[in-house]
Design an enzyme around this catalytic site. Structure first.
Site, short mmCIF file in Angstrom:
data_model
loop_
_atom_site.label_atom_id
_atom_site.label_comp_id
_atom_site.label_asym_id
_atom_site.label_seq_id
_atom_site.Cartn_x
_atom_site.Cartn_y
_atom_site.Cartn_z
N ASP A 84 33.24 -63.00 8.97
CA ASP A 84 32.86 -61.62 9.29
C ASP A 84 32.58 -61.48 10.79
OD1 ASP A 84 33.05 -60.66 6.70
OD2 ASP A 84 31.01 -61.27 6.21
N GLY A 85 32.02 -62.53 11.38
CA GLY A 85 31.75 -62.52 12.83
C GLY A 85 33.04 -62.32 13.61
N ALA A 95 9.48 -57.18 11.96
CA ALA A 95 8.07 -57.57 12.08
C ALA A 95 7.19 -56.41 12.57
CB ALA A 95 7.94 -58.77 13.01
N TYR A 117 22.27 -58.38 8.79
CA TYR A 117 20.91 -58.62 9.31
C TYR A 117 19.89 -57.73 8.58
CZ TYR A 117 17.75 -59.96 13.20
OH TYR A 117 16.75 -60.48 13.97
N ASN A 118 20.30 -56.48 8.34
CA ASN A 118 19.44 -55.53 7.64
C ASN A 118 18.90 -56.10 6.33
OD1 ASN A 118 18.59 -52.62 6.87
ND2 ASN A 118 19.98 -53.19 5.21
N THR A 161 24.38 -55.15 4.36
CA THR A 161 24.35 -56.48 3.74
C THR A 161 24.20 -57.60 4.77
OG1 THR A 161 26.76 -56.33 3.76
CG2 THR A 161 25.67 -55.90 1.67
N ASN A 214 28.10 -52.95 12.18
CA ASN A 214 26.99 -53.35 11.31
C ASN A 214 25.70 -52.62 11.69
OD1 ASN A 214 28.12 -55.19 9.58
ND2 ASN A 214 27.55 -57.00 10.77
N ARG A 225 34.05 -59.24 16.14
CA ARG A 225 34.48 -59.46 17.53
C ARG A 225 35.85 -58.85 17.77
NH1 ARG A 225 30.72 -63.43 16.80
NH2 ARG A 225 31.98 -64.82 15.52
N ASP A 275 8.41 -56.30 16.65
CA ASP A 275 9.48 -56.99 17.38
C ASP A 275 10.61 -56.04 17.77
OD1 ASP A 275 8.11 -59.32 17.08
OD2 ASP A 275 9.57 -60.32 15.78
P1 NAP Z 1 27.36 -64.43 12.99
O1 NAP Z 1 27.15 -65.89 12.93
O2 NAP Z 1 28.69 -63.89 13.37
O3 NAP Z 1 26.96 -63.80 11.55
C1 NAP Z 1 25.78 -64.20 10.87
C2 NAP Z 1 26.03 -64.10 9.38
O4 NAP Z 1 26.13 -62.70 9.02
C3 NAP Z 1 27.36 -64.75 8.94
O5 NAP Z 1 27.16 -65.46 7.73
C4 NAP Z 1 28.28 -63.55 8.75
O6 NAP Z 1 29.33 -63.81 7.80
C5 NAP Z 1 27.29 -62.54 8.19
N1 NAP Z 1 27.71 -61.14 8.27
C6 NAP Z 1 28.20 -60.44 9.32
N2 NAP Z 1 28.45 -59.16 8.97
C7 NAP Z 1 28.09 -59.05 7.66
C8 NAP Z 1 28.09 -57.98 6.73
N3 NAP Z 1 28.48 -56.74 7.06
N4 NAP Z 1 27.61 -58.22 5.47
C9 NAP Z 1 27.17 -59.45 5.12
N5 NAP Z 1 27.16 -60.51 5.96
C10 NAP Z 1 27.61 -60.31 7.22
O7 NAP Z 1 26.19 -63.81 13.88
P2 NAP Z 1 26.12 -62.97 15.23
O8 NAP Z 1 27.36 -63.16 16.05
O9 NAP Z 1 24.79 -63.24 15.82
O10 NAP Z 1 26.07 -61.44 14.76
C11 NAP Z 1 27.01 -60.85 13.91
C12 NAP Z 1 26.26 -60.18 12.77
O11 NAP Z 1 25.43 -61.15 12.15
C13 NAP Z 1 25.32 -59.09 13.24
O12 NAP Z 1 25.95 -57.83 13.22
C14 NAP Z 1 24.15 -59.17 12.27
O13 NAP Z 1 24.22 -58.21 11.24
C15 NAP Z 1 24.27 -60.54 11.63
N6 NAP Z 1 23.05 -61.32 11.94
C16 NAP Z 1 22.26 -61.65 10.89
C17 NAP Z 1 21.04 -62.30 11.14
C18 NAP Z 1 20.18 -62.64 9.97
O14 NAP Z 1 20.62 -62.42 8.82
N7 NAP Z 1 18.96 -63.12 10.20
C19 NAP Z 1 20.65 -62.62 12.44
C20 NAP Z 1 21.50 -62.26 13.48
C21 NAP Z 1 22.71 -61.60 13.21
P3 NAP Z 1 30.48 -64.94 8.06
O15 NAP Z 1 29.82 -66.22 7.65
O16 NAP Z 1 31.61 -64.57 7.14
O17 NAP Z 1 30.84 -64.87 9.52
#
Ligand code: NAP
Length: 270
Positions: A54-55, A191, A169-170, A167, A127, A59, A156
């Protein structure tokens, strides 16, 4: 340039070994089926195939500035919410694609219009858009829905998530999973402080698409703020207002007949 007016398909892959091998096989199979795969990115292409997780999908959408060309994802990543097909389904995918046996899903983005003392800037997120304090300091944000004051948030930061991002970060922050057929934005706190000193909502707040979320930062420690769009972080100084709303800038995703959002949610989360 395409040879003999072939139908052009762009392949964008991340650089892990499985993605590169999948890209090689995919190119071969597409060419065998009469498609032309350019070396670089061709704006005249009818389809973008994104190989990765998904990342990588996110991108690709940002790198090519929310292209009008539809995108289909081959999942070589971990979770694969946007990524529809597996590397072993390449032949089935090409067969169905040639028959037109698919539907398109439009993913609307959230737009953040950022006003600073002397300039303005727009950022978009498929997202979400996140707003955080610089250097891990507490941030204080006065939040209004249109002209109606909602809260003085302290904590925060906040995320403003789209249904497609619900689905991501949210969800990790305790926000709600939203059916992507709905048009709305979700304000989810990171937070939040809820004490006698500071009062913030501790749950998500969900607003309809016609509302603009207006954020006025209060500067206590320094005047820099981090804005994060789909994981890409930007630092801004002296922001006076951030207004967020659903945007017409969108990504167009191909989905095959068996796609069902809630089945996907169950298979990934339960
Ligand atoms: P990333 O490593 O590219 O993504 C983090 C995880 O989020 C991966 O497992 C990715 O899936 C999954 N993901 C991305 N979009 C999703 C979606 N719409 N529904 C469900 N899972 C999804 O991280 P990044 O480059 O920092 O940021 C990309 C996205 O990651 C952000 O838009 C944010 O939503 C999410 N993120 C999540 C957290 C958290 O959950 N604590 C923290 C930072 C960012 P894949 O494994 O298939 O790539």
């Amino acid at each position: 340039m395409a040879e003999n007016q072939s139908r052009i398909i762009n392949i964008v892959a991340n650089d892990n070994a499985l993605s590169l091998e999948t890209k090689r096989v995919l190119k071969q199979r597409l060419e065998k089926n009469g498609f032309f795969v350019p070396k670089g990115f061709d704006k005249a292409a009818e389809l973008i195939i994104c190989v990765g997780g998904d990342g990588s999908f996110l991108r690709t959408i940002h790198t090519y500035d929310f292209p009008d060309i539809p995108v289909i994802g081959i999942n070589t990543g971990h979770l694969g919410f946007f990524q529809e097909i597996s590397p072993y389904q390449i032949d089935e995918f090409i067969f169905k694609y040639k028959k037109g046996d698919y539907q398109t899903q439009i993913l609307k983005s959230v737009c953040a219009k950022i006003s600073m003392k002397n300039e303005k800037c727009d950022l978009f997120g498929i997202n979400e858009i996140g707003i955080r304090g610089n250097k891990s300091r507490t941030i204080h944000l006065n939040i209004s829905l249109d002209d109606s004051f909602l809260e003085r948030f302290s904590g925060d930061g906040i995320l403003v998530a789209t249904p497609a991002g619900s689905t991501a970060y949210n969800y990790a922050l305790g926000g709600s999973i939203v059916d992507p057929r709905l048009d709305l934005l979700q304000i989810t706190p990171l937070a939040p402080i809820n004490t006698t000193a500071y009062r913030s909502f501790t749950s998500s707040v969900i607003v309809p698409p016609e509302i603009t979320i207006r954020i006025y930062p209060e500067y206590t420690f320094e005047n820099s703020i981090l804005i994060i769009s789909d994981g890409i972080e930007y630092r801004f100084s002296e922001i006076t207002e951030i207004s967020l709303s659903l945007s017409d800038k969108k990504a167009c995703l191909l989905r095959f007949q068996h796609y069902d959002f809630w089945n996907k949610v169950k298979s990934k989360f339960l």
